[in-house]
Structure formats: structure tokens, C-alpha cells
Design a protein around this motif. Structure first.
Motif, PDB file in Angstrom:
ATOM      1  N   LEU A  25       2.677  -3.315  -2.560  1.00 46.02           N
ATOM      2  CA  LEU A  25       2.777  -2.193  -3.678  1.00 46.02           C
ATOM      3  C   LEU A  25       4.263  -1.985  -3.862  1.00 46.02           C
ATOM      4  N   SER A  26       4.961  -2.045  -4.923  1.00 44.43           N
ATOM      5  CA  SER A  26       6.260  -1.498  -5.159  1.00 44.43           C
ATOM      6  C   SER A  26       6.239  -0.077  -5.589  1.00 44.43           C
ATOM      7  N   ALA A  27       5.214   0.357  -6.220  1.00 47.66           N
ATOM      8  CA  ALA A  27       5.342   1.946  -6.735  1.00 47.66           C
ATOM      9  C   ALA A  27       5.559   2.896  -5.530  1.00 47.66           C
ATOM     10  N   ALA A  28       6.431   3.773  -5.991  1.00 46.44           N
ATOM     11  CA  ALA A  28       6.456   5.026  -4.904  1.00 46.44           C
ATOM     12  C   ALA A  28       5.070   5.915  -4.747  1.00 46.44           C
ATOM     13  N   GLY A  29       4.786   6.376  -3.514  1.00 44.92           N
ATOM     14  CA  GLY A  29       3.891   7.098  -3.327  1.00 44.92           C
ATOM     15  C   GLY A  29       2.513   6.367  -2.522  1.00 44.92           C
ATOM     16  N   CYS A  30       1.717   7.057  -2.422  1.00 45.97           N
ATOM     17  CA  CYS A  30       0.455   6.282  -1.744  1.00 45.97           C
ATOM     18  C   CYS A  30      -0.600   6.053  -2.656  1.00 45.97           C
ATOM     19  N   PRO A  31      -0.797   4.526  -2.523  1.00 47.86           N
ATOM     20  CA  PRO A  31      -1.842   4.319  -3.631  1.00 47.86           C
ATOM     21  C   PRO A  31      -3.382   4.607  -2.988  1.00 47.86           C
ATOM     22  N   SER A  32      -4.094   4.407  -3.780  1.00 48.47           N
ATOM     23  CA  SER A  32      -5.604   4.875  -3.370  1.00 48.47           C
ATOM     24  C   SER A  32      -6.147   3.377  -2.549  1.00 48.47           C
ATOM     25  N   ARG A  33      -7.045   3.646  -1.848  1.00 54.24           N
ATOM     26  CA  ARG A  33      -7.477   2.417  -0.993  1.00 54.24           C
ATOM     27  C   ARG A  33      -7.809   1.365  -1.963  1.00 54.24           C
ATOM     28  N   GLU A  34      -8.603   1.648  -2.856  1.00 52.04           N
ATOM     29  CA  GLU A  34      -9.037   0.606  -3.818  1.00 52.04           C
ATOM     30  C   GLU A  34      -7.911   0.011  -4.875  1.00 52.04           C
TER      31      GLU A  34
END
Length: 88
Positions: free
Chosen positions: A12-21
């Protein structure tokens, strides 16, 4: 299974923590080259080489690399990774 989630988040290139899904969806969208719903060791190697920067590959390989991911995350031992196995 935490290894697969960690690896997924690297895609993932977006900042922050993505959800597990979201992390798993992104991982499978980018790594499943033939879109059959399964990731082979070859597809995983290609994806690591394409998306993981060289400086992250060094520790990744030092801690077992693709072989370790397959050993730890292939729950049924069929030599493929699937989303179903990732949901444990």
C-alpha cells in the motif's frame, strides 16, 4: 498470519494504517498475476521484486523471505496462498 498482513501493508502506498481487509485486498490484487484467486511462490517472488524496495528486501530475506511466508501462511499445504487462508 501476521507476516502476510505485514507484507500486504508494504504494497500500500497510502499513508496511515490500512484495515486488515484493505491490506489483503491490495496484496491479492497486485500479487495474483493470473487472477485465479491464488498466489503461487513464483507470483509472490515477482511481486516482492517489483513492489518491495531493495532496502526492505534485505531484512525480509534475512527473516525467511518468500519461503517463510509460504510455510507460515499456506494453511492447507497446497503451495498456494488464498484469501480464505488469510482470514484465520
Amino acid at each position: 498470519m501476521n507476516r502476510l498482513i505485514f507484507l500486504s501493508s508494504l504494497f500500500l502506498s497510502a499513508a496511515g494504517c490500512p484495515s486488515r481487509e484493505a491490506a489483503l485486498d491490495c496484496f491479492y490484487a497486485k500479487a495474483d498475476k493470473d487472477h485465479d484467486g491464488r498466489i503461487t511462490m513464483y507470483e509472490l517472488n515477482v511481486s516482492i521484486d517489483k513492489y518491495l524496495p531493495w532496502y526492505k528486501r534485505i531484512p525480509f530475506k534475512a527473516f525467511g523471505g518468500v519461503g517463510r511466508i509460504m510455510t507460515d501462511c499456506d494453511a492447507n499445504g497446497d503451495h498456494f496462498l488464498t484469501k480464505e487462508e488469510s482470514e484465520f
